[in-house]
Motif scaffolding. Sequence first.
Motif, PDB file in Angstrom:
ATOM      1  N   ARG A  57       0.965  -1.240   0.000  1.00  0.00           N
ATOM      2  CA  ARG A  57      -0.154  -0.024  -0.045  1.00  0.00           C
ATOM      3  C   ARG A  57       0.987   1.102  -0.008  1.00  0.00           C
ATOM      4  O   ARG A  57       2.007   1.237   0.779  1.00  0.00           O
ATOM      5  N   PRO A  58       0.545   2.240  -0.766  1.00  0.00           N
ATOM      6  CA  PRO A  58       1.122   3.583  -0.341  1.00  0.00           C
ATOM      7  C   PRO A  58       1.197   3.876   0.951  1.00  0.00           C
ATOM      8  O   PRO A  58       0.174   3.683   1.727  1.00  0.00           O
ATOM      9  N   VAL A  91       0.913   8.064  -6.933  1.00  0.00           N
ATOM     10  CA  VAL A  91      -0.376   8.059  -6.614  1.00  0.00           C
ATOM     11  C   VAL A  91      -0.877   9.526  -6.833  1.00  0.00           C
ATOM     12  O   VAL A  91      -0.294  10.373  -7.187  1.00  0.00           O
ATOM     13  N   SER A  98       0.343  14.228  -8.990  1.00  0.00           N
ATOM     14  CA  SER A  98       0.632  13.027  -9.221  1.00  0.00           C
ATOM     15  C   SER A  98       2.265  12.971  -8.216  1.00  0.00           C
ATOM     16  O   SER A  98       2.968  13.970  -8.544  1.00  0.00           O
ATOM     17  N   TRP A 124      -2.480   3.752   2.870  1.00  0.00           N
ATOM     18  CA  TRP A 124      -3.705   4.284   2.064  1.00  0.00           C
ATOM     19  C   TRP A 124      -4.705   2.733   2.369  1.00  0.00           C
ATOM     20  O   TRP A 124      -3.953   1.692   2.610  1.00  0.00           O
ATOM     21  N   SER A 131      -4.274   2.187  -6.839  1.00  0.00           N
ATOM     22  CA  SER A 131      -4.466   2.899  -5.738  1.00  0.00           C
ATOM     23  C   SER A 131      -5.508   3.893  -5.767  1.00  0.00           C
ATOM     24  O   SER A 131      -5.721   4.573  -4.716  1.00  0.00           O
ATOM     25  N   ASP A 132      -6.303   3.807  -6.979  1.00  0.00           N
ATOM     26  CA  ASP A 132      -7.431   4.820  -7.247  1.00  0.00           C
ATOM     27  C   ASP A 132      -8.802   4.188  -6.460  1.00  0.00           C
ATOM     28  O   ASP A 132      -9.623   4.725  -6.267  1.00  0.00           O
ATOM     29  N   ARG A 236      -9.489  10.429  -0.483  1.00  0.00           N
ATOM     30  CA  ARG A 236      -8.197  10.079  -0.789  1.00  0.00           C
ATOM     31  C   ARG A 236      -7.275  10.872  -0.348  1.00  0.00           C
ATOM     32  O   ARG A 236      -7.245  12.092   0.358  1.00  0.00           O
ATOM     33  N   ASP A 237      -6.098  10.208   0.010  1.00  0.00           N
ATOM     34  CA  ASP A 237      -4.924  10.845   0.866  1.00  0.00           C
ATOM     35  C   ASP A 237      -5.417  11.161   2.446  1.00  0.00           C
ATOM     36  O   ASP A 237      -4.639  12.223   2.834  1.00  0.00           O
TER      37      ASP A 237
END
Length: 339
Positions: A57-58, A91, A98, A124, A131-132, A236-237
């Motif tokens: 995972r990020p 990501v 990005s 994440w 990752s999306d 997200r993030d």
Amino acid sequence: MAGDAVVITVPGPHGDREVRISSPGRVLWPQLGITKLDLANYFVAVGDAFVRANGDRPVSLQRFPDGIDGEQFFSKNPPRGAPDYVRSVMVVYPSARSHPQLVIDEPAAAVWAVQMNTVVFHPWPSRAEDSDNPDQLRIDLDPQPGTDFGDAIPAAVELRAVLREAGLEAFIKTSGNRGLHVFAPIEPTHEFLEVRHAVIAAARELERRMPEKVTTAWWKEERGERIFVDFNQANRDRTMAGAYSPRALAHAPVATPIAWEELATTDPRTHTVLTIPERLATVGDPWESFGEKPGTIDVLLDWWQRDLDDGLGELPFPPDYPKMPGEPPRVQPSRAKKV
């Protein structure tokens, strides 16, 4: 000093790695005297469970060069000098920009992050290769002033029932502070905004069932003495401390997976860097089967649409987000009334 370093052996899927730890005696948690080397050894002990929960995972690193009482900063970019067994993935952030983020694939990568003065790991809810599209639905039960961990327990139990009705299997962990994190494995077939809407649908259903105990109110002045169901952690993030990640608090707590049967009697203050290795060795990892039976968010999205049809719209986004379609004004109610 150049000689002020040790090399520790870290077992992993590709054999042993030798990881150099400089300044091993640097104290990270002054109250307990826990050092940088102690933290590195912690990740050797919990490495398999940590990677199982947070790997591929990020991840953002929360780093404390002078211990938890000193300055801190987040690393979203992979730090320079990363060994060849530490990779990164591109990501997309809410700004549409990005950038690469670190990915941990084995315990040695976590130990290397400790060498870079990382204390807290923020993974994440999506996999590096996709990752999306999150493969985890995450809900943060956050006690507000006048409430505590004990107040979050009945909310978590009822939330489990809500998710079960939506066809999802819920897992739980302590936040490492006063709250609880409820996760559910999901198929990675929907992007972040849709998963956020699924979380809001579950949160609203929980609020209907426990209106005096929980709230989805974004503005603090409206929450009262209730548990806040933080739906914006699904964006997200937006991340929370990963399973088995330490927290930068004086007693060195750990965000700890627990079995539902433990919830009523668990004391989050006892789950620390000093105790979790023994707990894993004796109790095992309650999240070992996490992800084996992912569900879908289809039912929750049906609930979201039902609520839209009933006049319940979008909820506020974090202040650093671009203005989103259908979002209400970003002004706290007490100020809006004066306009």
